[in-house]
Design an enzyme around this catalytic site. Structure first.
Site: not given
Length: 311
Positions: A45, A138, A172
């Site tokens: 990430e 994201k 995530c």
């Protein structure tokens, strides 16, 4: 498509908030992956150029109008990548040179137009031809990440064709968003790249559960970050002040098979490029019992629509 591709998990620290040095490191790591016979290389990430783990340790940063945090934000922005910039093009060049598909988390900026003052937590996929095959932002920054990152969109919620199979990825805590998972399952992943800061116990569970649910390989990619990487503008907590080499992010990278069991156990406290061969035939074999895109989805009962546009 190679039905038995080799996946490289890159668990190595970037040069924190340093574009030039991190780019040089990318070339070296990709070369190492290629020398080990990999067809797919995966990074964690916001690997380029570093996850802001200081949000979990430097408790002053959230103060309103706090100059040190503003300075760190500006430096993060300066060392973020523009999708149209030379660094993204260069990584694509290396993908073609080394015959590698690449999935990499980045800090993304937009140099002009909508969103030009926002940093996005993004995931890029290059195919083996060097083309930028997917660009995902994201959807929802996790908890205190909201002070740093903007919200993403649905445009990149898809798997793409590569020589290693159909490859997709999420970032995530997107792995805790049921409709996001379902959208990715519907796209037909063979290999799912799950990027994290570090893959601690609950995230190991999420990675294994995703592989079992999607009947695909799930690659959990964790990062390495040391205390010395925390930006100098911020004050360290007392317990970390004399421990510059202590790992705040210590990896935990793993590869999970379509039955939910590890084929590469979690790797902790160690930097390197770790390569494992997988057999994509297993993705179909395991769907005999569970196919959440077909006989276990019940399209006659449920209807899922997705907005995949991007302004």
């Amino acid at each position: 498509m190679n039905k038995k591709p080799r996946i490289a998990v890159v668990q190595s620290a970037p040069s924190y908030l340093n574009i030039a040095d991190s780019l040089a490191k990318v070339e070296s790591l990709l070369k190492e992956a290629a020398e080990q016979g990999a067809q797919l290389a995966t990074f964690g990430e916001t690997w380029f150029t570093g996850y802001p783990a200081w949000i979990d340790y430097c408790d002053e940063y959230a103060k309103w109008d706090f100059k040190p945090t503003k300075e760190v934000f500006a430096r993060t922005y300066e060392n973020s990548l523009d999708i149209t910039g030379p660094e993204v093009a260069q990584i694509g060049h290396w993908a073609k040179e080394f015959n590698l598909s690449i999935v990499m988390g980045i800090n993304e900026k937009v140099s002009s137009g909508l969103g030009n003052g926002t940093i996005y937590n993004s995931l890029l996929t290059w195919n083996q031809k060097g083309e930028l095959a997917n660009h995902h932002r994201k959807l929802m920054p996790t908890y205190t990440e909201k002070l740093i990152y903007g919200q993403g969109d649905g445009k990149g919620l898809q798997a793409v064709e590569t020589s290693a199979g159909r490859v997709g990825g999420l970032i995530c805590w997107e792995h805790w968003m049921p409709l996001t998972r379902q959208t990715m399952h519907n796209s037909g992943e063979h290999i799912h790249v799950a990027v994290w800061p570090k893959v601690h116990e609950m995230l190991q569970i999420a990675t294994r559960s995703y592989a079992f649910e999607g009947r695909c390989y799930a690659v959990g990619v964790g990062q390495i970050m040391r205390v010395k990487d925390i930006p100098k503008e911020l004050n360290l907590p007392t317990e970390l002040q004399d421990k510059p080499e202590h790992m705040l992010l210590n990896g935990g990278s793993c590869i999970v098979g379509p039955d939910g069991h590890y084929i590469m156990e979690p790797i902790w406290d160690k930097e390197g490029v770790f390569v494992k061969e997988v057999d994509l035939t297993r993705c179909i074999e395991e769907k005999m019992a569970l196919d959440v895109t077909g006989h276990y989805q019940r399209n006659d009962v449920f209807d899922l629509s997705i907005n995949q546009s991007r302004k």
